[in-house]
Design a protein around this motif. Structure first.
Motif, PDB file in Angstrom:
ATOM      1  N   UNK A  20       0.825  -1.202   0.000  1.00 47.03           N
ATOM      2  CA  UNK A  20       0.000   0.000   0.000  1.00 47.03           C
ATOM      3  C   UNK A  20       0.863   1.257   0.000  1.00 47.03           C
ATOM      4  N   UNK A  21       1.922   1.264   0.794  1.00 44.53           N
ATOM      5  CA  UNK A  21       2.846   2.407   0.792  1.00 44.53           C
ATOM      6  C   UNK A  21       3.450   2.605  -0.592  1.00 44.53           C
ATOM      7  N   UNK A  22       3.834   1.514  -1.216  1.00 42.73           N
ATOM      8  CA  UNK A  22       4.397   1.592  -2.565  1.00 42.73           C
ATOM      9  C   UNK A  22       3.370   2.151  -3.542  1.00 42.73           C
ATOM     10  N   UNK A  23       2.142   1.668  -3.449  1.00 45.32           N
ATOM     11  CA  UNK A  23       1.068   2.134  -4.316  1.00 45.32           C
ATOM     12  C   UNK A  23       0.862   3.639  -4.151  1.00 45.32           C
ATOM     13  N   UNK A  24       0.762   4.093  -2.914  1.00 46.17           N
ATOM     14  CA  UNK A  24       0.518   5.516  -2.642  1.00 46.17           C
ATOM     15  C   UNK A  24       1.664   6.377  -3.139  1.00 46.17           C
ATOM     16  N   UNK A  25       2.887   5.884  -3.064  1.00 45.17           N
ATOM     17  CA  UNK A  25       4.037   6.689  -3.482  1.00 45.17           C
ATOM     18  C   UNK A  25       4.255   6.696  -4.998  1.00 45.17           C
ATOM     19  N   UNK A  26       3.659   5.773  -5.734  1.00 46.61           N
ATOM     20  CA  UNK A  26       3.939   5.699  -7.177  1.00 46.61           C
ATOM     21  C   UNK A  26       2.749   5.981  -8.086  1.00 46.61           C
ATOM     22  N   UNK A  27       1.535   5.826  -7.589  1.00 46.72           N
ATOM     23  CA  UNK A  27       0.354   5.985  -8.440  1.00 46.72           C
ATOM     24  C   UNK A  27      -0.318   7.323  -8.132  1.00 46.72           C
ATOM     25  N   UNK A  28      -0.642   8.113  -9.166  1.00 46.54           N
ATOM     26  CA  UNK A  28      -1.337   9.383  -8.910  1.00 46.54           C
ATOM     27  C   UNK A  28      -2.734   9.129  -8.340  1.00 46.54           C
ATOM     28  N   UNK A  29      -3.047   9.799  -7.231  1.00 46.25           N
ATOM     29  CA  UNK A  29      -4.295   9.528  -6.530  1.00 46.25           C
ATOM     30  C   UNK A  29      -5.384  10.568  -6.816  1.00 46.25           C
ATOM     31  N   UNK A  30      -5.106  11.570  -7.641  1.00 41.65           N
ATOM     32  CA  UNK A  30      -6.095  12.594  -7.933  1.00 41.65           C
ATOM     33  C   UNK A  30      -7.316  11.971  -8.604  1.00 41.65           C
ATOM     34  N   UNK A  31      -8.491  12.439  -8.261  1.00 38.33           N
ATOM     35  CA  UNK A  31      -9.753  11.857  -8.739  1.00 38.33           C
ATOM     36  C   UNK A  31      -9.866  11.865 -10.262  1.00 38.33           C
TER      37      UNK A  31
END
Length: 115
Positions: free
Chosen positions: A90-101
């Protein structure tokens, strides 16, 4: 009655979309990506359901996190994230994938568990 056999090329795109719903995204892209222009176009419009990682090996799960999800954000309808069998995923996902809607226009549901 003399019927012509149905040609693969004459099958409607909608039929392929129904068939593709039964395939996991990694199977879909590994099998049909870059097959031909028609399949490339169909895959670009296919809604994706990112499955639970409980039955995946860690290598496949990180392929999802590093390749499939970032490259197909706009197609993802369902996203299941879990750290079970993949610590710090999850940390990896949050740091690499853009989370903007605006990057997730098709997203309908997200499940995050085992954090």
């Amino acid at each position: 009655m003399d019927k012509q056999p149905t040609l693969f090329e004459s099958l409607p795109v909608e039929l392929f979309h129904v068939i593709f719903e039964y395939l996991a995204p990694h199977d879909l892209f590994m099998t049909f990506n870059n097959l031909n222009q028609r399949f490339t176009c169909m895959l670009a419009r296919q809604p994706l359901f990112i499955p639970n990682n409980r039955n995946m090996n860690i290598s496949l799960y990180f392929d999802y996190l590093t390749s499939i999800i970032p490259n197909h954000l706009s197609q993802i309808v369902y996203l299941h994230l879990s750290e079970r069998y993949a610590p710090h995923a999850l940390d990896y996902f949050i740091s690499t994938v853009p989370l903007e809607a605006h990057n997730w226009p098709a997203l309908k549901a997200v499940v995050i568990e085992d954090v």
